[in-house]
Scaffold this active site. Structure first.
Site, PDB file in Angstrom:
ATOM      1  CD1 TRP A 166      -2.286  -1.812   0.179  1.00  0.00           C
ATOM      2  CD2 TRP A 166      -3.110  -1.420   2.123  1.00  0.00           C
ATOM      3  NE1 TRP A 166      -3.268  -2.671   0.494  1.00  0.00           N
ATOM      4  CE2 TRP A 166      -3.735  -2.363   1.903  1.00  0.00           C
ATOM      5  CE3 TRP A 166      -3.192  -0.753   3.670  1.00  0.00           C
ATOM      6  CZ2 TRP A 166      -4.822  -2.888   2.543  1.00  0.00           C
ATOM      7  CZ3 TRP A 166      -4.307  -1.319   4.338  1.00  0.00           C
ATOM      8  CH2 TRP A 166      -5.032  -2.354   3.815  1.00  0.00           C
ATOM      9  CD  GLU A 206       8.391   3.257  -3.862  1.00  0.00           C
ATOM     10  OE1 GLU A 206       7.908   3.056  -2.717  1.00  0.00           O
ATOM     11  OE2 GLU A 206       7.921   3.114  -5.127  1.00  0.00           O
ATOM     12  CD  GLU A 242       8.585  -4.895  -6.312  1.00  0.00           C
ATOM     13  OE1 GLU A 242       7.402  -4.677  -6.317  1.00  0.00           O
ATOM     14  OE2 GLU A 242       9.228  -3.831  -5.189  1.00  0.00           O
ATOM     15  CB  SER A 301       3.396  -1.627 -13.947  1.00  0.00           C
ATOM     16  OG  SER A 301       3.896  -0.290 -13.588  1.00  0.00           O
ATOM     17  N   GLY A 332       1.881  -2.644  -6.007  1.00  0.00           N
ATOM     18  CA  GLY A 332       1.482  -1.556  -5.658  1.00  0.00           C
ATOM     19  C   GLY A 332       0.235  -0.704  -5.884  1.00  0.00           C
ATOM     20  N   GLY A 333       0.341   0.054  -7.125  1.00  0.00           N
ATOM     21  CA  GLY A 333      -1.018   0.973  -7.424  1.00  0.00           C
ATOM     22  C   GLY A 333      -2.314   0.002  -7.320  1.00  0.00           C
TER      23      GLY A 333
HETATM   24  P1  PGA Z   1       3.560  -1.062  -8.731  1.00  0.00           P
HETATM   25  O1  PGA Z   1       4.249  -0.845  -7.325  1.00  0.00           O
HETATM   26  O2  PGA Z   1       2.475  -2.182  -8.738  1.00  0.00           O
HETATM   27  O3  PGA Z   1       2.492   0.522  -8.407  1.00  0.00           O
HETATM   28  O4  PGA Z   1       4.424  -0.625  -9.677  1.00  0.00           O
HETATM   29  C1  PGA Z   1       5.135  -2.070  -7.193  1.00  0.00           C
HETATM   30  C2  PGA Z   1       5.886  -2.019  -5.946  1.00  0.00           C
HETATM   31  O5  PGA Z   1       6.406  -0.949  -5.749  1.00  0.00           O
HETATM   32  O6  PGA Z   1       5.998  -2.930  -5.015  1.00  0.00           O
END
Ligand code: PGA
Length: 251
Positions: A11, A98, A168, A213, A234-235
């Protein structure tokens, strides 16, 4: 052996009490009790207890997104592995791109965090992946292996089977640019082959998730690949309909 599929939401720093309450009830309303795969939501630490309560009557596992490599003491603002365990947090992301890029977490720090999670029986989800520049320079596997090796050197190859790996590619995170199933499978297979050089059983057992993504449209093909054992999302994990559609795509 067959590895279980794990569909994990990340999240990130999104939501508030109301949003999280609604998201969890929407996810629960769409859950199918027949599913064989595991579901995880990785939530802001402040809401771990709340989400644990909301997930209590389900098989949804709850995780954090970061932990300190220290066990306790004067580390203002940090959260330890034992604190995560204390609120029954089952998983924790370590080394998300990140954290590596925005908070300067080196592979050495990430390896310490991985061990700190294991020390407290919290399952670490080790995030690894190359940037676009690194991919274009042909160094994807050097980067990915280096990120893995930092953990193997610190905690031993057996520790890998106690956690989860999430591949990732940084260029695919939050960009809408997914790796093709072939591109992802190629790296996943190489990760597994790398682990097999240390220990064949660990290589066979370890769940390797794809992240970047992932959405209801591309999930089925990605998840059908032999070495892709789930997704880190993520999103799309912030929208129950999409998150559950990805779970369904896992079969
Ligand atoms: P995303 O993020 O699905 O929005 O690309 C994945 C993540 O950062 O774990």
């Amino acid at each position: 052996m067959t590895r279980q599929t794990l569909i994990a939401g990340n999240w990130k720093m999104n939501g508030d009490s109301q949003f999280i309450g609604e998201l969890m009830s929407d996810i629960k309303g769409r859950l199918d009790s027949d599913w064989q795969h595991q579901i995880l939501v990785s939530v802001p630490s402040l809401y771990l207890t709340k989400v644990k309560e909301l997930a209590a009557d389900t098989n949804i596992a709850v995780g954090a997104q970061n932990l300190s490599q220290q066990s306790n003491g004067a580390f203002t603002g940090e959260i330890s592995g034992s604190m995560l365990a204390d609120v029954n947090c089952q998983y924790v992301l370590v080394g998300h791109s990140e954290r590596r890029s925005l908070y300067g977490e080196s592979s050495t720090i990430v390896a310490e965090k991985y061990q700190a999670a294991l020390d407290n029986d919290v399952v670490p989800v080790l995030c690894i992946g190359e940037t676009l520049e690194e991919r274009e320079a042909g160094t994807t596997m050097t980067i990915v292996k280096g990120q893995l090796d930092a953990v193997i050197e610190k905690s031993g190859i057996e520790s890998i089977a106690q956690g989860v790996i999430a591949y990732e590619p940084v260029w695919a995170i939050g960009t809408g640019k997914t790796a093709t199933p072939e591109q992802a499978q190629e790296v996943h297979a190489e990760i597994r082959a790398h682990l097999a050089q240390f220990d064949v059983d660990v290589a066979e057992q370890t769940q390797i998730l794809y992240g970047g993504s992932m959405n209801p449209t591309n999930a089925e093909q990605l998840l059908a690949q032999a070495d892709i054992d789930g997704g880190l999302i993520g999103g799309a994990s912030l929208k129950a309909e999409q998150f559950i559609a990805i779970c369904k795509a896992a079969g």
